[in-house]
Scaffold this motif. Structure first.
Motif, mmCIF file in Angstrom:
data_model
loop_
_atom_site.group_PDB
_atom_site.id
_atom_site.type_symbol
_atom_site.label_atom_id
_atom_site.label_comp_id
_atom_site.label_asym_id
_atom_site.label_seq_id
_atom_site.Cartn_x
_atom_site.Cartn_y
_atom_site.Cartn_z
ATOM 1 N N ALA A 90 52.092 45.845 39.682
ATOM 2 C CA ALA A 90 51.304 44.623 39.876
ATOM 3 C C ALA A 90 51.682 43.545 38.867
ATOM 4 O O ALA A 90 51.728 42.356 39.194
ATOM 5 C CB ALA A 90 49.814 44.952 39.771
ATOM 6 N N LEU A 91 51.948 43.953 37.624
ATOM 7 C CA LEU A 91 52.363 42.972 36.617
ATOM 8 C C LEU A 91 53.691 42.321 36.988
ATOM 9 O O LEU A 91 53.870 41.101 36.809
ATOM 10 C CB LEU A 91 52.477 43.653 35.246
ATOM 11 N N SER A 92 54.618 43.102 37.505
ATOM 12 C CA SER A 92 55.899 42.514 37.910
ATOM 13 C C SER A 92 55.728 41.608 39.124
ATOM 14 O O SER A 92 56.459 40.625 39.276
ATOM 15 C CB SER A 92 56.938 43.607 38.180
ATOM 16 N N ASP A 93 54.764 41.918 40.000
ATOM 17 C CA ASP A 93 54.462 41.017 41.117
ATOM 18 C C ASP A 93 54.082 39.631 40.617
ATOM 19 O O ASP A 93 54.375 38.625 41.266
ATOM 20 C CB ASP A 93 53.295 41.567 41.949
ATOM 21 N N ARG A 94 53.418 39.579 39.465
ATOM 22 C CA ARG A 94 52.883 38.317 38.957
ATOM 23 C C ARG A 94 53.751 37.699 37.865
ATOM 24 O O ARG A 94 53.333 36.764 37.178
ATOM 25 C CB ARG A 94 51.449 38.544 38.445
ATOM 26 N N SER A 95 54.944 38.198 37.693
ATOM 27 C CA SER A 95 55.834 37.676 36.660
ATOM 28 C C SER A 95 56.390 36.310 37.047
ATOM 29 O O SER A 95 56.826 36.100 38.180
ATOM 30 C CB SER A 95 57.001 38.651 36.431
ATOM 31 N N THR A 96 56.386 35.402 36.094
ATOM 32 C CA THR A 96 57.006 34.082 36.292
ATOM 33 C C THR A 96 58.177 33.888 35.331
ATOM 34 O O THR A 96 58.598 32.755 35.087
ATOM 35 C CB THR A 96 55.961 32.971 36.065
ATOM 36 N N SER A 97 58.710 34.973 34.803
ATOM 37 C CA SER A 97 59.820 34.889 33.864
ATOM 38 C C SER A 97 61.029 34.205 34.499
ATOM 39 O O SER A 97 61.326 34.398 35.680
ATOM 40 C CB SER A 97 60.213 36.302 33.404
ATOM 41 N N ARG A 98 61.738 33.431 33.709
ATOM 42 C CA ARG A 98 62.947 32.789 34.229
ATOM 43 C C ARG A 98 64.048 33.803 34.500
ATOM 44 O O ARG A 98 65.042 33.495 35.148
ATOM 45 C CB ARG A 98 63.441 31.721 33.253
ATOM 46 N N PHE A 99 63.865 35.037 33.995
ATOM 47 C CA PHE A 99 64.830 36.104 34.269
ATOM 48 C C PHE A 99 64.504 36.866 35.559
ATOM 49 O O PHE A 99 65.212 37.793 35.929
ATOM 50 C CB PHE A 99 64.864 37.092 33.099
ATOM 51 N N GLY A 100 63.409 36.479 36.234
ATOM 52 C CA GLY A 100 63.065 37.099 37.497
ATOM 53 C C GLY A 100 61.809 37.941 37.407
ATOM 54 O O GLY A 100 61.236 38.136 36.327
ATOM 55 N N GLN A 101 61.380 38.454 38.566
ATOM 56 C CA GLN A 101 60.172 39.280 38.605
ATOM 57 C C GLN A 101 60.440 40.716 38.177
ATOM 58 O O GLN A 101 59.643 41.312 37.450
ATOM 59 C CB GLN A 101 59.599 39.285 40.033
ATOM 60 N N ARG A 102 61.514 41.294 38.649
ATOM 61 C CA ARG A 102 61.741 42.722 38.450
ATOM 62 C C ARG A 102 62.624 43.036 37.242
ATOM 63 O O ARG A 102 62.392 44.037 36.554
ATOM 64 C CB ARG A 102 62.372 43.330 39.712
ATOM 65 N N ARG A 103 63.623 42.230 36.965
ATOM 66 C CA ARG A 103 64.569 42.549 35.889
ATOM 67 C C ARG A 103 63.921 42.749 34.521
ATOM 68 O O ARG A 103 64.253 43.713 33.815
ATOM 69 C CB ARG A 103 65.651 41.467 35.807
ATOM 70 N N PRO A 104 62.988 41.879 34.085
ATOM 71 C CA PRO A 104 62.395 42.108 32.757
ATOM 72 C C PRO A 104 61.704 43.463 32.641
ATOM 73 O O PRO A 104 61.742 44.094 31.575
ATOM 74 C CB PRO A 104 61.391 40.959 32.622
ATOM 75 N N PHE A 105 61.092 43.923 33.723
ATOM 76 C CA PHE A 105 60.379 45.202 33.673
ATOM 77 C C PHE A 105 61.348 46.381 33.746
ATOM 78 O O PHE A 105 61.102 47.422 33.124
ATOM 79 C CB PHE A 105 59.356 45.266 34.811
ATOM 80 N N ILE A 106 62.437 46.216 34.488
ATOM 81 C CA ILE A 106 63.436 47.288 34.536
ATOM 82 C C ILE A 106 64.092 47.448 33.167
ATOM 83 O O ILE A 106 64.184 48.556 32.623
ATOM 84 C CB ILE A 106 64.502 47.001 35.613
ATOM 85 N N VAL A 107 64.527 46.319 32.594
ATOM 86 C CA VAL A 107 65.208 46.361 31.295
ATOM 87 C C VAL A 107 64.246 46.783 30.186
ATOM 88 O O VAL A 107 64.530 47.698 29.396
ATOM 89 C CB VAL A 107 65.833 44.994 30.973
#
Length: 433
Positions: A90-107
């Motif tokens: 759910a947190l990745s669904d709501r990500s507004t990072s300039r690196f994307g929604q999923r990549r910051p959480f994967i890394v």
């Protein structure tokens, strides 16, 4: 705090088409290969400690009480995994990072998990091992939640069966690959913790580097409030009936599976007369047979479901294979019959894994805006049974038992019944064929 839910996808545009338009990244063979490799990498880093190295480390610290200490460590880790998958999805669904929604959480998830695993290698007490393993489970499941969400939001429906088929075998490949790696580098020193994490990173990095994501605005994704995160643990099965039936079907099928995998050793010892020394080769052979069955039916079933444009018959067929497997094992009087049952269970497990990710992607509520949450909640249908099966088993073993002799026939007949009910639930899904 102001509560929020993620807004609906703009217009009628499907999530894969939207992401193709925004990123220009087409989903082809190389994308799928990197995606599957990344999932294998996460599983190598996560499952190797769970199945091999954590137990060894606990045994080194507490050789006398290793069984109870390992159970404690495993319980803490399981609790972390149970919450982390849907919440971080759910947190990745709501990500507004300039690196994307999923990549910051994967890394971030993989890096934090790897560091926690390395810390376990130096932990001097069981308590610190438990803390490290809980952090590792939370972190790796955060990475896994973000990775699994890529399926419904990036992979077109026509390819989901094939991709789901390869996804279905990633866990088994992770187990086998991690175990082999530990045997190769040995169990002395920190190598047994370092190398699985290093290999996992090598497999994850290409996917992350080449994944193109379009940053999303806060207006598009909503706010990550406490209410929203608590809500990440739940999708109303009455409002979303297809999702509810798919979740319940998988939940029952996985209880059936875990009743077998958890109690297969005791069955061989108590029912077929093996000893703790002589049972090891049979267990190794059984796990090999199971893995082969999973690989064959997972890939083949996923490919065929795409060709035929149907999901439900394959999932129902997988449940019926579970039923057949449990019936064979329930009345086994020899190791040969037991292995036949294991082979059927492997085929059923692989076929289920090979198609059910594609099936759930077809009926996932709001897959464009909340794919991470939806896939995280769906994954609870396989993680909760890991905890529930050992609690349910003593009751089932006591049915019709004589004295202190457990009734394994009752256990596996009950498992067959659960698998049969699972097939019935899948019949009621209307959102996919």
């Amino acid at each position: 705090m102001i509560g929020s839910t993620a807004p609906a996808v703009q217009g009628a545009e499907e999530a894969p088409e939207r992401n193709l338009r925004l990123t220009g990244q087409r989903i082809g063979g190389w994308f799928v290969a990197r995606y599957i490799a990344a999932m294998i990498g996460i599983y190598v880093a996560l499952v190797t400690p769970a199945s091999v190295t954590i137990a060894l480390r606990v045994g080194q610290i507490d050789p006398e009480g290793k069984a109870s200490s390992f159970a404690l460590v495993s319980a803490f880790g399981a609790a972390g995994a149970l919450i982390a998958n849907p919440v971080f999805g759910a947190l990745s669904d709501r990500s507004t990072s300039r690196f994307g929604q999923r990549r910051p959480f994967i890394v971030g998830g993989f890096a934090a998990g790897a560091l926690a695993i390395l810390a376990i290698g130096a932990a001097p007490t069981v308590l610190l091992v438990a803390v490290g393993w809980t952090i590792a489970q939370v972190a790796f499941n955060a990475a896994l939640a973000a990775t699994v969400a890529v399926l419904p939001e990036r992979v077109p429906a026509a390819l989901r069966g094939r991709v789901s088929g390869f996804m279905g075998m990633t866990g088994q490949v992770g187990v086998v690959g991690g175990t082999f790696l530990v045997q190769l580098v040995g169990t002395d020193g920190a190598g047994m913790f370092v190398w699985p994490a290093f290999l996992g990173a090598l497999l994850v990095v290409p996917f992350v580097l080449m994944l193109k994501e379009a940053p999303r605005s806060r207006a598009e994704v909503g706010t990550a409030t406490v209410k929203a995160l608590v809500g990440a643990l739940w999708i109303n099965p009455f409002r979303h009936r297809d999702f509810g039936f798919a979740w319940a079907g998988r939940f029952l099928a996985w209880i059936s599976l875990y009743l077998l995998t958890t109690y297969k050793t005791y069955f061989l010892v108590d029912h077929l007369g093996y000893t703790s020394e002589s049972v090891a080769p049979i267990l190794t052979l059984a796990m090999f047979v199971l893995a082969v069955g999973v690989a064959v039916s997972s890939i083949g079933g996923g490919w065929l479901s795409d060709r035929l444009g149907r999901r439900k018959p394959f999932v129902i067929g997988a449940s019926m294979l579970f039923v057949s497997a449990m019936l064979v094992i329930a009345f086994s009087t020899s190791v040969e019959k037991f292995l036949i049952g294991i082979a059927l269970a492997g085929l059923g497990n692989g076929l289920y894994l090979g198609v059910d990710y594609a099936l759930i992607a077809d009926v996932l509520p709001d897959s464009g805006a909340e794919a991470g949450k939806g896939m995280g909640v769906f994954n609870l249908s396989s993680t909760i049974p890991q905890t529930l099966a050992p609690l349910l088993a003593p009751v089932l073993l006591s049915i019709g038992s004589s004295g202190n002799t457990p009734n394994y026939t009752s256990l596996f007949l009950s498992a067959a019944a659960l698998a049969l009910i699972s097939a019935v639930f899948i019949q009621f899904i209307r959102g996919t064929r």
